[in-house]
Scaffold this motif. Structure first.
Motif, mmCIF file in Angstrom:
data_model
loop_
_atom_site.group_PDB
_atom_site.id
_atom_site.type_symbol
_atom_site.label_atom_id
_atom_site.label_comp_id
_atom_site.label_asym_id
_atom_site.label_seq_id
_atom_site.Cartn_x
_atom_site.Cartn_y
_atom_site.Cartn_z
ATOM 1 N N LYS A 175 0.948 -1.184 0.062
ATOM 2 C CA LYS A 175 -0.037 0.024 -0.177
ATOM 3 C C LYS A 175 0.965 1.250 0.036
ATOM 4 O O LYS A 175 1.540 1.239 0.974
ATOM 5 N N LEU A 176 0.967 1.966 -1.045
ATOM 6 C CA LEU A 176 1.481 3.259 -1.034
ATOM 7 C C LEU A 176 0.659 4.349 -1.048
ATOM 8 O O LEU A 176 -0.656 4.263 -0.932
ATOM 9 N N PRO A 177 1.259 5.589 -0.185
ATOM 10 C CA PRO A 177 0.595 6.733 0.071
ATOM 11 C C PRO A 177 0.094 7.395 -1.160
ATOM 12 O O PRO A 177 0.424 7.151 -2.255
ATOM 13 N N GLU A 178 -1.162 7.974 -0.951
ATOM 14 C CA GLU A 178 -1.795 8.609 -2.259
ATOM 15 C C GLU A 178 -0.975 9.258 -3.179
ATOM 16 O O GLU A 178 -1.041 9.310 -4.252
ATOM 17 N N ARG A 179 -0.184 10.307 -2.517
ATOM 18 C CA ARG A 179 0.832 10.952 -3.146
ATOM 19 C C ARG A 179 1.787 10.370 -4.092
ATOM 20 O O ARG A 179 2.282 10.900 -5.052
ATOM 21 N N ALA A 180 2.259 8.905 -3.868
ATOM 22 C CA ALA A 180 2.911 8.434 -4.496
ATOM 23 C C ALA A 180 2.663 7.968 -5.738
ATOM 24 O O ALA A 180 3.305 8.029 -6.776
ATOM 25 N N HIS A 181 1.341 8.195 -5.982
ATOM 26 C CA HIS A 181 0.728 7.772 -7.330
ATOM 27 C C HIS A 181 1.016 8.942 -8.365
ATOM 28 O O HIS A 181 0.764 8.749 -9.515
ATOM 29 N N GLN A 182 1.105 10.185 -7.723
ATOM 30 C CA GLN A 182 1.252 11.444 -8.394
ATOM 31 C C GLN A 182 2.695 11.471 -8.932
ATOM 32 O O GLN A 182 2.786 12.574 -9.898
ATOM 33 N N LEU A 183 3.760 10.990 -8.523
ATOM 34 C CA LEU A 183 4.975 11.234 -8.685
ATOM 35 C C LEU A 183 5.234 10.602 -10.375
ATOM 36 O O LEU A 183 5.196 9.516 -10.463
ATOM 37 N N ASP A 184 6.048 11.416 -10.957
ATOM 38 C CA ASP A 184 6.520 11.100 -12.263
ATOM 39 C C ASP A 184 8.048 10.858 -11.904
ATOM 40 O O ASP A 184 8.668 11.065 -10.918
ATOM 41 N N GLU A 185 8.810 10.616 -13.239
ATOM 42 C CA GLU A 185 10.226 10.365 -13.013
ATOM 43 C C GLU A 185 11.119 11.372 -12.518
ATOM 44 O O GLU A 185 11.934 11.340 -11.828
ATOM 45 N N THR A 186 10.810 12.563 -12.785
ATOM 46 C CA THR A 186 11.351 13.750 -12.432
ATOM 47 C C THR A 186 11.280 13.994 -10.938
ATOM 48 O O THR A 186 12.030 14.185 -10.155
ATOM 49 N N ALA A 187 9.743 13.870 -10.366
ATOM 50 C CA ALA A 187 9.652 13.958 -9.007
ATOM 51 C C ALA A 187 10.360 12.851 -8.125
ATOM 52 O O ALA A 187 10.854 13.017 -7.004
ATOM 53 N N ILE A 188 10.482 11.652 -8.756
ATOM 54 C CA ILE A 188 11.194 10.601 -8.275
ATOM 55 C C ILE A 188 12.735 10.716 -8.261
ATOM 56 O O ILE A 188 13.330 10.557 -7.092
ATOM 57 N N ARG A 189 13.354 11.215 -9.161
ATOM 58 C CA ARG A 189 14.696 11.862 -9.193
ATOM 59 C C ARG A 189 14.970 12.793 -8.147
ATOM 60 O O ARG A 189 16.009 12.576 -7.201
ATOM 61 N N ARG A 190 14.083 13.716 -7.749
ATOM 62 C CA ARG A 190 14.183 14.988 -6.926
ATOM 63 C C ARG A 190 14.131 14.215 -5.417
ATOM 64 O O ARG A 190 15.001 14.297 -4.533
ATOM 65 N N ARG A 191 13.060 13.322 -5.358
ATOM 66 C CA ARG A 191 12.944 12.307 -4.018
ATOM 67 C C ARG A 191 13.973 11.765 -3.689
ATOM 68 O O ARG A 191 14.682 11.719 -2.611
ATOM 69 N N LEU A 192 14.653 11.055 -4.520
ATOM 70 C CA LEU A 192 15.824 10.225 -4.286
ATOM 71 C C LEU A 192 17.016 11.235 -4.058
ATOM 72 O O LEU A 192 17.674 10.955 -3.148
ATOM 73 N N ALA A 193 17.324 12.361 -4.581
ATOM 74 C CA ALA A 193 18.256 13.208 -4.526
ATOM 75 C C ALA A 193 18.162 13.838 -3.033
ATOM 76 O O ALA A 193 19.134 14.000 -2.230
ATOM 77 N N HIS A 194 16.861 14.146 -2.682
ATOM 78 C CA HIS A 194 16.935 14.454 -1.238
ATOM 79 C C HIS A 194 17.023 13.431 -0.204
ATOM 80 O O HIS A 194 17.768 13.661 0.707
ATOM 81 N N ILE A 195 16.722 12.335 -0.448
ATOM 82 C CA ILE A 195 16.969 11.234 0.522
ATOM 83 C C ILE A 195 18.614 10.989 0.763
ATOM 84 O O ILE A 195 18.836 10.951 1.894
ATOM 85 N N ILE A 196 19.119 11.051 -0.378
ATOM 86 C CA ILE A 196 20.571 10.545 -0.445
ATOM 87 C C ILE A 196 21.528 11.977 0.293
ATOM 88 O O ILE A 196 22.293 11.806 1.076
ATOM 89 N N ASP A 197 20.914 13.275 0.181
ATOM 90 C CA ASP A 197 21.341 14.197 0.722
ATOM 91 C C ASP A 197 21.146 14.292 2.123
ATOM 92 O O ASP A 197 21.995 14.490 3.037
#
Length: 172
Positions: A88-110
């Motif tokens: 079960k994923l949060p509803e907002r996860a269904h709105q993420l495109d590849e650009t948003a996922i890249r930004r999220r990954l960048a935020h996590i590793i930072d």
């Protein structure tokens, strides 16, 4: 990621993507050829049949750009492909495109790099990528592969199928 003696890569994201593609193909009653026809870019170019088949067979290191093309063709979220629909994923996860996922990954590793008080080269070494690749990850640029995402998750001891979509990244 390393291959086993049979040449297979143990990446749960590859398995999740293949599972979702097969589930969608069965639900739609399509042959592999017709399924591959669904994957066209905005410019009208279609994803190569070979890319689709290799993805279903878990033989290629598919990228976020390719996943976005597949998600668009199936009218599903990239998050659904990555999670395999098993969690079960949060509803907002269904709105993420590849650009948003890249930004999220960048935020996590930072965040993780700062939390661990590591230099960039140290974090690159921890997650198993070259410094140049790490810089791209940190800037949310480049075409990130699912093997890289899985390697980052493994290094940070996070679930590769869901860590990108959580509100907070748990400490490791």
């Amino acid at each position: 990621m390393k291959r086993d003696d049979a040449g297979a890569v143990n990446n749960p994201l590859r398995a999740n993507i293949a599972l979702t593609l097969e589930r969608e193909r069965a639900k739609r009653g399509l042959s592999h050829m017709h399924m591959a026809e669904l994957f066209r870019t905005a410019e009208g170019e279609k994803l190569a049949y070979r890319t689709y088949i290799q993805t279903v067979r878990q033989k290629n290191n598919v990228t976020l750009t390719t996943l976005q093309i597949m998600a668009n063709g199936l009218h599903v979220a990239v998050a659904e492909l990555l999670s395999g629909g098993k969690k079960k994923l949060p509803e907002r996860a269904h709105q993420l495109d590849e650009t948003a996922i890249r930004r999220r990954l960048a935020h996590i590793i930072d965040m993780e790099r700062q939390r661990r008080n590591m230099l960039r080269y140290e974090m690159a070494e921890l997650i198993g990528v070259a410094e140049a690749t790490f810089m791209k990850l940190e800037r949310a640029s480049g075409n990130i592969s699912v093997d890289t995402i899985a390697a980052i998750a493994k290094a940070l001891k996070l679930d590769p199928a869901t860590f990108l979509f959580r509100d907070k990244v748990p400490p490791t």
